[in-house]
Design a protein around this motif. Structure first.
Motif, mmCIF file in Angstrom:
data_model
loop_
_atom_site.group_PDB
_atom_site.id
_atom_site.type_symbol
_atom_site.label_atom_id
_atom_site.label_comp_id
_atom_site.label_asym_id
_atom_site.label_seq_id
_atom_site.Cartn_x
_atom_site.Cartn_y
_atom_site.Cartn_z
ATOM 1 N N SER A 178 0.928 -1.256 0.135
ATOM 2 C CA SER A 178 -0.072 0.163 0.095
ATOM 3 C C SER A 178 0.807 1.267 -0.089
ATOM 4 C CB SER A 178 -0.856 0.077 1.144
ATOM 5 O OG SER A 178 -0.219 0.394 2.261
ATOM 6 N N GLY A 179 2.114 1.141 0.442
ATOM 7 C CA GLY A 179 2.870 2.485 0.585
ATOM 8 C C GLY A 179 2.790 3.388 1.799
ATOM 9 N N LYS A 180 1.828 2.850 2.495
ATOM 10 C CA LYS A 180 1.405 3.465 3.589
ATOM 11 C C LYS A 180 2.613 4.083 4.471
ATOM 12 C CE LYS A 180 -1.159 3.425 8.335
ATOM 13 N NZ LYS A 180 -1.277 2.562 9.167
ATOM 14 N N LEU A 181 2.829 5.229 4.980
ATOM 15 C CA LEU A 181 3.939 5.668 5.794
ATOM 16 C C LEU A 181 3.501 5.904 7.274
ATOM 17 C CD1 LEU A 181 4.970 8.812 3.680
ATOM 18 C CD2 LEU A 181 6.133 6.478 3.525
ATOM 19 N N THR A 182 4.642 5.499 7.954
ATOM 20 C CA THR A 182 4.541 5.705 9.576
ATOM 21 C C THR A 182 5.624 6.501 9.844
ATOM 22 O OG1 THR A 182 3.940 3.283 9.752
ATOM 23 C CG2 THR A 182 4.957 4.207 11.747
ATOM 24 N N TYR A 183 5.227 7.534 10.644
ATOM 25 C CA TYR A 183 6.049 8.481 11.342
ATOM 26 C C TYR A 183 6.737 8.224 12.445
ATOM 27 C CZ TYR A 183 3.959 10.815 7.374
ATOM 28 O OH TYR A 183 3.609 11.248 6.293
ATOM 29 N N GLY A 184 8.155 8.733 12.904
ATOM 30 C CA GLY A 184 8.601 8.328 14.041
ATOM 31 C C GLY A 184 10.130 8.983 14.169
ATOM 32 N N ILE A 185 10.930 8.765 15.023
ATOM 33 C CA ILE A 185 12.110 9.237 15.326
ATOM 34 C C ILE A 185 13.037 7.932 15.339
ATOM 35 C CG2 ILE A 185 13.726 10.377 16.921
ATOM 36 C CD1 ILE A 185 11.292 12.132 17.825
ATOM 37 N N VAL A 186 14.297 7.906 14.653
ATOM 38 C CA VAL A 186 15.103 7.070 14.554
ATOM 39 C C VAL A 186 15.885 6.919 15.495
ATOM 40 C CG1 VAL A 186 17.304 6.225 13.336
ATOM 41 C CG2 VAL A 186 15.698 7.439 12.175
ATOM 42 N N GLN A 187 15.820 5.609 16.127
ATOM 43 C CA GLN A 187 16.511 5.165 17.486
ATOM 44 C C GLN A 187 17.904 4.045 16.799
ATOM 45 O OE1 GLN A 187 14.400 2.341 19.784
ATOM 46 N NE2 GLN A 187 16.230 2.236 21.438
ATOM 47 N N ASP A 188 17.708 3.527 15.798
ATOM 48 C CA ASP A 188 18.949 2.552 15.757
ATOM 49 C C ASP A 188 18.898 2.390 14.189
ATOM 50 O OD1 ASP A 188 19.997 1.692 18.233
ATOM 51 O OD2 ASP A 188 18.239 0.171 18.217
ATOM 52 N N ILE A 189 19.893 2.533 13.418
ATOM 53 C CA ILE A 189 20.206 2.221 11.910
ATOM 54 C C ILE A 189 20.656 0.725 11.972
ATOM 55 C CG2 ILE A 189 21.528 2.726 9.917
ATOM 56 C CD1 ILE A 189 21.900 5.415 11.021
ATOM 57 N N LEU A 190 19.716 -0.040 11.024
ATOM 58 C CA LEU A 190 19.829 -1.421 11.089
ATOM 59 C C LEU A 190 20.735 -1.751 9.738
ATOM 60 C CD1 LEU A 190 16.426 -2.251 12.192
ATOM 61 C CD2 LEU A 190 18.371 -2.250 13.618
ATOM 62 N N THR A 191 20.639 -1.077 8.690
ATOM 63 C CA THR A 191 21.473 -1.351 7.397
ATOM 64 C C THR A 191 23.011 -0.956 7.684
ATOM 65 O OG1 THR A 191 19.305 -0.860 6.098
ATOM 66 C CG2 THR A 191 21.353 -0.839 5.022
ATOM 67 N N SER A 192 23.651 -1.932 7.280
ATOM 68 C CA SER A 192 25.174 -1.447 7.485
ATOM 69 C C SER A 192 25.837 -1.022 6.428
ATOM 70 C CB SER A 192 25.819 -2.760 7.892
ATOM 71 O OG SER A 192 25.919 -3.729 7.102
#
Length: 68
Positions: free
Chosen positions: A25-39
């Protein structure tokens, strides 16, 4: 700005992500980054992050001013 470059993402940044369940659907969820998981320094579908509320998804937008 799209969230494809890891150098553009950092903890504390307000972003819009797409959760795995919302990919179709491409629905967006908004928030604040805690951790970056992609290296990797770049990912074509967006850098994967964990938000402060625990949700995990790929960054769709980094210039977030208001939630829709």
């Amino acid at each position: 700005m799209h969230g494809r470059n890891r150098s553009d993402i950092y903890p504390g940044l307000e972003v819009a992500i797409i959760l795995k369940k919302d990919q179709r659907s491409g629905k967006l969820t908004y928030g604040i980054v805690q951790d970056i998981l992609t290296s990797a320094p770049f990912h074509s579908r967006g850098i994967k992050v964990r938000l402060e509320d625990g949700q995990v998804g790929r960054v769709a937008e980094t210039n977030v001013t208001e939630e829709d």
